[in-house]
Design a protein around this motif. Structure first.
Motif, PDB file in Angstrom:
ATOM      1  N   THR A  75      56.196  79.451  22.880  1.00  0.00           N
ATOM      2  CA  THR A  75      55.874  80.728  22.242  1.00  0.00           C
ATOM      3  C   THR A  75      54.721  80.567  21.256  1.00  0.00           C
ATOM      4  N   GLY A 151      56.712  80.081   9.988  1.00  0.00           N
ATOM      5  CA  GLY A 151      57.006  80.956   8.848  1.00  0.00           C
ATOM      6  C   GLY A 151      57.979  82.029   9.300  1.00  0.00           C
ATOM      7  N   GLY A 152      57.543  83.289   9.246  1.00  0.00           N
ATOM      8  CA  GLY A 152      58.420  84.375   9.684  1.00  0.00           C
ATOM      9  C   GLY A 152      58.621  85.395   8.592  1.00  0.00           C
ATOM     10  N   HIS A 372      52.872  89.394   5.866  1.00  0.00           N
ATOM     11  CA  HIS A 372      53.915  88.993   4.934  1.00  0.00           C
ATOM     12  C   HIS A 372      53.277  88.882   3.558  1.00  0.00           C
ATOM     13  N   HIS A 414      50.858  79.978  12.204  1.00  0.00           N
ATOM     14  CA  HIS A 414      50.867  79.707  13.657  1.00  0.00           C
ATOM     15  C   HIS A 414      50.368  78.309  14.012  1.00  0.00           C
TER      16      HIS A 414
HETATM   17  C1  LIG Z   1      56.622  87.503  19.638  1.00  0.00           C
HETATM   18  C2  LIG Z   1      56.232  86.312  18.802  1.00  0.00           C
HETATM   19  C3  LIG Z   1      56.466  86.345  17.424  1.00  0.00           C
HETATM   20  C4  LIG Z   1      56.118  85.255  16.632  1.00  0.00           C
HETATM   21  N1  LIG Z   1      56.346  85.328  15.284  1.00  0.00           N
HETATM   22  C5  LIG Z   1      56.043  84.258  14.513  1.00  0.00           C
HETATM   23  C6  LIG Z   1      56.276  84.304  13.098  1.00  0.00           C
HETATM   24  O1  LIG Z   1      56.721  85.312  12.532  1.00  0.00           O
HETATM   25  N2  LIG Z   1      55.983  83.199  12.389  1.00  0.00           N
HETATM   26  C7  LIG Z   1      55.480  82.052  12.960  1.00  0.00           C
HETATM   27  O2  LIG Z   1      55.262  81.072  12.263  1.00  0.00           O
HETATM   28  N3  LIG Z   1      55.214  82.018  14.292  1.00  0.00           N
HETATM   29  C8  LIG Z   1      55.486  83.064  15.070  1.00  0.00           C
HETATM   30  N4  LIG Z   1      55.221  83.009  16.430  1.00  0.00           N
HETATM   31  C9  LIG Z   1      54.630  81.779  17.010  1.00  0.00           C
HETATM   32  C10 LIG Z   1      55.667  80.785  17.606  1.00  0.00           C
HETATM   33  O3  LIG Z   1      56.861  81.438  17.977  1.00  0.00           O
HETATM   34  C11 LIG Z   1      55.960  79.643  16.601  1.00  0.00           C
HETATM   35  O4  LIG Z   1      54.791  78.885  16.397  1.00  0.00           O
HETATM   36  C12 LIG Z   1      57.109  78.700  17.042  1.00  0.00           C
HETATM   37  O5  LIG Z   1      57.473  77.877  15.958  1.00  0.00           O
HETATM   38  C13 LIG Z   1      56.740  77.841  18.250  1.00  0.00           C
HETATM   39  O6  LIG Z   1      57.924  77.244  18.750  1.00  0.00           O
HETATM   40  P1  LIG Z   1      58.025  76.805  20.295  1.00  0.00           P
HETATM   41  O7  LIG Z   1      59.318  76.089  20.490  1.00  0.00           O
HETATM   42  O8  LIG Z   1      57.775  77.944  21.167  1.00  0.00           O
HETATM   43  O9  LIG Z   1      56.842  75.742  20.372  1.00  0.00           O
HETATM   44  P2  LIG Z   1      55.715  75.546  21.488  1.00  0.00           P
HETATM   45  O10 LIG Z   1      54.874  76.747  21.613  1.00  0.00           O
HETATM   46  O11 LIG Z   1      56.327  75.017  22.741  1.00  0.00           O
HETATM   47  O12 LIG Z   1      54.863  74.368  20.803  1.00  0.00           O
HETATM   48  C14 LIG Z   1      54.171  74.583  19.607  1.00  0.00           C
HETATM   49  C15 LIG Z   1      53.590  73.249  19.111  1.00  0.00           C
HETATM   50  O13 LIG Z   1      54.632  72.363  18.719  1.00  0.00           O
HETATM   51  C16 LIG Z   1      54.635  71.167  19.504  1.00  0.00           C
HETATM   52  N5  LIG Z   1      56.049  70.862  19.776  1.00  0.00           N
HETATM   53  C17 LIG Z   1      56.987  71.688  20.335  1.00  0.00           C
HETATM   54  N6  LIG Z   1      58.181  71.078  20.347  1.00  0.00           N
HETATM   55  C18 LIG Z   1      58.001  69.843  19.789  1.00  0.00           C
HETATM   56  C19 LIG Z   1      58.865  68.736  19.519  1.00  0.00           C
HETATM   57  N7  LIG Z   1      60.158  68.762  19.839  1.00  0.00           N
HETATM   58  N8  LIG Z   1      58.333  67.629  18.954  1.00  0.00           N
HETATM   59  C20 LIG Z   1      57.023  67.590  18.638  1.00  0.00           C
HETATM   60  N9  LIG Z   1      56.146  68.585  18.868  1.00  0.00           N
HETATM   61  C21 LIG Z   1      56.642  69.703  19.436  1.00  0.00           C
HETATM   62  C22 LIG Z   1      53.800  71.483  20.727  1.00  0.00           C
HETATM   63  O14 LIG Z   1      53.190  70.326  21.241  1.00  0.00           O
HETATM   64  C23 LIG Z   1      52.797  72.474  20.151  1.00  0.00           C
HETATM   65  O15 LIG Z   1      51.741  71.794  19.518  1.00  0.00           O
HETATM   66  C24 LIG Z   1      55.520  84.110  17.236  1.00  0.00           C
HETATM   67  C25 LIG Z   1      55.266  84.091  18.602  1.00  0.00           C
HETATM   68  C26 LIG Z   1      55.621  85.168  19.393  1.00  0.00           C
HETATM   69  C27 LIG Z   1      55.340  85.098  20.868  1.00  0.00           C
END
Ligand SMILES: Cc1cc2nc3c(=O)[nH]c(=O)nc-3n(C[C@H](O)[C@H](O)[C@H](O)COP(=O)(O)OP(=O)(O)OC[C@H]3O[C@@H](n4cnc5c(N)ncnc54)[C@H](O)[C@@H]3O)c2cc1C
Length: 458
Positions: A75, A151-152, A372, A414
């Protein structure tokens, strides 16, 4: 090719068939995170079920110098989890589950692939609040939240992900397992190693487990939508809410450009007339909305606010939040999203400067601000009628140039990933970048972990 064959054969000796996919078995979704900017399929996809499998995979990749991209819930919005050419993708999806909730200490130990919403529900069932919360909660994983220091909407009350992690387990590039699963709130025993991995976006290690600090579950909530005549009044309202509203849990601002477009998209007309700014104020842990009502009545008398709606039901509160979430933007073609931080007193001035600079190059652009505010975090929604790489780079350059002038951060929550990497030096000094590279060199001397992400080439 012989090298790739030797690599895949080493993997298949170490992993069972269900953990390893190559060739046509690799699904197309392995290419890209939610930024939809990834183009390459990896040469292998590994879905481990244990830390031992993660360790074995990394050791093989390190020996064969094959790049590793860790994927969580995909995401991310910065291209951080995008596969790169010739890489192995390590998906944590099968390393999921809450291992323990210590109700006396208020901690949760869980596997990194656990989906955030699953962990939130487990905490709630045990009578606790898991304080990390974001819109992608149904898909993002705890490991991804930690790796991006997400964050969030509740940061104003509970801080960013970093503030809620007590310990973690991570696997280094050479396969070494660092088990730093601290559960103690006070533990001053040298360098705080978990901090190296929080926010490192998969460039320093693979996070496999974590210990999260839980909070008491707040009972009751009051939500208001407030109209304001200018940004200065919003700054004063924030300061007064922080001082006078116990349990302030959200303070989300929307410029009229955003509020008008997003309300229309929801088919809602919440205020009688249009106001320059709207703010959602939420108070948690309150039995009713009396305190919030009194507070807003005072703000009205002081002339700080122009109007206020107090949600009379969960349905009404959800309407305010639906406007803030702005689903209408998902339908706007060629949308470009920014996520920046500027000192809260200067956010209004920044927005004016930013809009003027974008309009100089793109007079008909859609430019809308929201975010925020309690955390100095502004999101900017821009649509200039195109989203090819050259246009994206030009618009990025305009916005990040103003962020640099205001001494702000090009990424509030992000992360940097692939998409903001070339602008990292706008927010970090040469000395800071050199130290980051030295840390990377120590932990990942062969540079196999998510190369090309976060850190620009030296
Ligand atoms: C609808 C929507 C709303 C969102 N709202 C917010 C918000 O309010 N605040 C916010 O901060 N973000 C937000 N995001 C962005 C996103 O959801 C965050 O960045 C989230 O923390 C990513 O988590 P993920 O598991 O999907 O990681 P991924 O997208 O799979 O990976 C993100 C990064 O982390 C690394 N990674 C993932 N898992 C691991 C692990 N286990 N060990 C080491 N590295 C790892 C990956 O290599 C990559 O660099 C939003 C996104 C969407 C689509």
């Amino acid at each position: 090719m012989p090298e790739v064959n030797a690599f895949v054969s080493a993997l298949s000796q170490a992993l069972d068939d269900s953990a390893l996919m190559t060739g046509d078995r690799i699904p197309a979704r392995s290419r890209s995170d939610a930024s939809l900017s990834g183009r390459h399929l990896p040469i292998a996809l590994v879905r481990p079920t244990s830390v031992e499998q993660v360790s074995a995979t990394l050791r093989i990749c390190n020996d064969h110098r094959v790049p590793v991209v860790t994927q969580g819930g995909m995401t991310g919005l910065a291209g951080g989890a995008n596969a790169i050419e010739g890489s192995l993708v390590l998906s944590l999806e099968r390393m999921s589950g809450v291992e323990e909730i210590d109700t006396a200490a208020g901690t949760m130990t869980l596997k990194a692939g656990t989906v955030l919403e699953t962990a939130q529900k487990a905490a709630e069932d045990a009578g606790f609040l898991l304080p990390i919360d974001l819109g992608s909660r149904g898909s993002c994983q705890i490991g991804g939240n930690i790796a991006t220091n997400a964050g969030g909407i509740r940061v104003i009350r509970h801080g960013v992900t970093r503030d809620n992690i007590l310990g973690l387990e991570a696997v280094l590039a050479d396969g070494t397992v660092i088990s730093s699963l601290n559960r103690l709130r006070k533990n001053n025993t040298g360098y705080d190693l978990k901090q190296l991995f929080i926010g490192s976006e998969g460039t320093l290690g693979v996070i496999t487990r974590a210990v999260i600090r839980l909070q008491p579950l707040p009972v009751g909530k009051a939500t208001a939508l407030v109209a304001l005549p200018n940004y200065e009044n919003a700054v004063q309202l924030l300061a007064k809410a922080q001082a006078g509203l116990v349990g302030l849990s959200a303070f989300e601002i929307m410029w009229q450009s955003y509020f008008g477009f997003a309300s229309q998209g929801e088919g809602l007309k919440l205020f009688e007339r249009s106001h320059p700014f709207a703010v959602i104020v939420e108070q948690s842990g309150t039995p009713d909305s009396a305190a919030l009502e009194n507070f807003l009545a005072m703000m009205f008398e002081e002339g700080l606010i122009e109007d206020a709606l107090i949600a009379q039901s969960e349905k009404e509160a959800r309407q305010f939040w639906a406007v803030r979430e702005g689903a209408a933007y998902d339908r706007l073609p060629h949308l470009i999203n920014f996520d920046v931080s500027i000192s809260v007193g200067r956010l209004g001035e920044f927005a004016d400067a930013c809009e003027a600079a974008i309009r100089e190059g793109y007079p008909d652009a859609h430019v809308a601000f929201f975010g925020h505010m309690g955390d100095s975090n502004l999101h900017i929604a821009v649509a200039v009628g195109a989203s090819d790489p050259a246009t994206l780079h030009a618009v990025d350059g305009i916005v990040y140039g103003i962020v640099r002038d205001f001494h702000g951060s090009i990424s509030a929550e992000h992360g940097i990933g692939a998409l903001k990497r070339d602008f990292l030096h706008y927010s970090r000094s040469p000395e800071e970048l050199a130290l980051m590279r030295a840390i990377k060199q120590t932990l990942d001397p062969r540079g196999i972990l998510n190369p090309g992400k976060l850190l620009p080439p030296a």
